[in-house]
Design a protein around this motif. Structure first.
Motif, short mmCIF file in Angstrom:
data_model
loop_
_atom_site.label_atom_id
_atom_site.label_comp_id
_atom_site.label_asym_id
_atom_site.label_seq_id
_atom_site.Cartn_x
_atom_site.Cartn_y
_atom_site.Cartn_z
N GLU A 1 0.32 -1.08 0.01
CA GLU A 1 0.31 -0.30 -0.01
C GLU A 1 0.64 1.27 -0.11
O GLU A 1 0.23 1.95 -0.76
CB GLU A 1 -0.81 -0.37 1.09
CG GLU A 1 -1.76 -0.86 0.74
CD GLU A 1 -3.38 -0.72 1.94
OE1 GLU A 1 -4.57 -0.94 2.23
OE2 GLU A 1 -2.77 -0.37 2.88
N ARG B 1 2.00 1.28 -10.25
CA ARG B 1 1.03 0.48 -10.20
C ARG B 1 1.61 -1.06 -10.94
O ARG B 1 0.93 -1.83 -10.81
CB ARG B 1 -0.02 1.13 -11.76
CG ARG B 1 -0.55 2.15 -10.87
CD ARG B 1 -1.76 1.57 -10.02
NE ARG B 1 -1.88 2.41 -9.23
CZ ARG B 1 -2.05 3.34 -8.79
NH1 ARG B 1 -1.23 3.16 -7.23
NH2 ARG B 1 -3.13 4.43 -7.63
N GLU C 1 -5.31 -5.36 -4.97
CA GLU C 1 -6.79 -6.14 -5.04
C GLU C 1 -8.04 -4.74 -4.99
O GLU C 1 -9.28 -4.82 -5.85
CB GLU C 1 -7.16 -7.47 -4.38
CG GLU C 1 -9.11 -7.57 -4.50
CD GLU C 1 -9.04 -8.69 -3.70
OE1 GLU C 1 -10.71 -8.91 -3.28
OE2 GLU C 1 -8.68 -9.70 -3.44
N GLY C 2 -6.85 -4.35 -3.83
CA GLY C 2 -8.02 -3.49 -2.99
C GLY C 2 -8.14 -1.43 -3.49
O GLY C 2 -8.50 -1.20 -3.70
N ALA C 3 -6.85 -1.84 -4.21
CA ALA C 3 -6.39 -0.54 -5.39
C ALA C 3 -6.53 -0.99 -6.40
O ALA C 3 -6.92 -0.43 -7.83
CB ALA C 3 -4.36 -0.87 -5.85
N GLY C 4 -7.57 -2.23 -7.29
CA GLY C 4 -8.84 -2.07 -8.09
C GLY C 4 -7.63 -3.26 -9.51
O GLY C 4 -7.18 -2.93 -10.33
N LEU C 5 -6.14 -3.43 -8.71
CA LEU C 5 -5.46 -4.19 -9.95
C LEU C 5 -5.10 -5.60 -9.90
O LEU C 5 -5.83 -6.28 -9.06
CB LEU C 5 -3.85 -3.49 -9.27
CG LEU C 5 -3.77 -2.44 -9.51
CD1 LEU C 5 -2.66 -1.35 -9.19
CD2 LEU C 5 -3.69 -1.37 -10.81
N ALA C 6 -4.96 -5.80 -10.84
CA ALA C 6 -5.31 -7.65 -10.99
C ALA C 6 -3.34 -7.58 -10.93
O ALA C 6 -2.68 -7.49 -10.91
CB ALA C 6 -5.17 -8.21 -12.64
#
Length: 356
Positions: free
Chosen positions: A179, A187, A213-218
């Motif tokens: 984080e 990214r 996942e919390g940042a919307g990244l695969a």
């Protein structure tokens, strides 16, 4: 009752030596019966117990404040500053309690583990602290028969014995490290992971995944490379990441030693930390504050883990029940100079082996 037996009874007390003489066995055999050991034949046990009962023998109570004379501290290997911090914590408590410490490394080899077990039996250690190591079931069973208290630090897997375990908040540490890099704008974040057999490694990996996942990244599996917590694997892992068509702009190494190895790999390519790539470690070993640059890392309280393990082992040796069978000490992100926002094109420059 013979004259000798009458004599002993009339004195109102009897020694283990006298019991052994009358039973026709050795003093250690009587001691095993007194201490509830299972390695005595039923016939011999019955004879000894009959004599113990006849004379009203009672095991001598431990004097107030009695401590185990020795603690065995067992590692898989000792070639790490991480181990030194654990030893420092154990030694501090052991010294204060007047207890000796025996440090061993079993190197994951069954022969070394069995040699250690033979030595343990010979020195009658009062407790064992097992650090990120796995003993096979046969040796676990021998520890149980010996009645030696066991405490496990950073268990390699689910403990086979009902033993207290002490660890750190590895999942939240991995989450915090990732984080932090995300908050700086990274990214593409590489991970140099620890040995998958260890629970702490898997927890740090899971924390990394949760942050992405919390940042919307695969999760990009190519960005996760294996390591073994040592500097050489950090160097090799960073080289692998730098060889990707699109290298990461930041690396989270699951140990400080691997982070230092990664920094060396970057240095040899003429790349700067954090200008060309940010690096985060895990442990907060004393030397990383003096690295170039000083390392951002997740501090786990290694010495405190050692202290708590020693206190717990000594409590068990006194037949005291620990407050909790599973303790997880907190981790903390320590921000230094090895992390910064990504520069434009940093990953592409890293992939070409230098700056333009």
């Amino acid at each position: 009752m013979t004259a000798g037996e009458t004599d002993a009874a009339s004195r109102g007390r009897v020694t283990i030596t006298e019991i052994a003489r009358q039973a026709g066995v050795s003093v250690p055999t009587v001691s095993r019966v007194v201490n509830g050991r299972s390695d005595v034949s039923p016939h011999t046990r019955a004879r000894v117990e009959e004599l113990l009962q006849r004379y009203g023998y009672r095991k001598r109570p431990a004097a107030p404040g009695t401590r185990a004379p020795l603690l065995d501290l067992v590692f898989n290997d000792l070639d790490s500053p991480w181990a030194v911090e654990i030893i420092r914590g154990v030694e501090e408590i052991a010294h204060a309690e007047g207890v000796g410490t025996v440090v061993s490394a079993i190197h994951g080899r069954s022969g070394d583990a069995r040699e250690w077990m033979r030595n343990l039996r010979a020195r009658a250690s009062g407790g064992v602290i097992l650090v990120t190591s796995a003993l096979d079931m046969v040796l676990h069973d021998e520890l149980r028969v010996l009645g030696v208290p066991l405490v496990i630090v950073d268990p390699a897997g689910s403990p086979a014995l009902d033993a207290p375990t002490i660890g750190a908040a590895n999942w939240s540490g991995g989450l915090a490290a990732t984080e932090h890099l995300l908050s700086l704008g990274h990214r593409r974040i590489g991970l140099i992971a620890g040995p998958p057999r260890l629970l702490c490694s898997r927890a740090r990996l899971d924390g990394y995944r949760a942050a992405l996942e919390g940042a919307g990244l695969a999760l990009d599996e190519a960005l996760v490379v294996p390591g073994d917590f040592h500097a050489e694997s950090g160097f090799a892992g960073c080289e692998k990441l730098l060889g990707l068509p699109e290298p990461p702009t930041a690396v989270f190494a699951a140990s400080d030693q691997m982070a230092l190895g990664a920094i060396e790999a970057l240095r040899r390519r003429g790349l700067r930390v954090p200008e060309d790539m940010s690096v985060v470690g895990f442990d907060d070993l004393p030397e990383v504050r003096w690295s170039a640059p000083p390392l951002t890392t997740v501090r786990q309280p290694l010495a405190e883990m050692g202290k708590l393990a020693a206190r717990t082992a000594l409590e068990l040796a006194r037949d005291e029940r620990p407050a909790s069978p599973r303790v997880e000490l907190g981790t903390e992100l320590v921000i230094r100079s090895s992390t910064a926002p990504p520069t434009t094109g940093a990953g592409g420059d890293a992939g070409r082996g230098g700056r333009t």
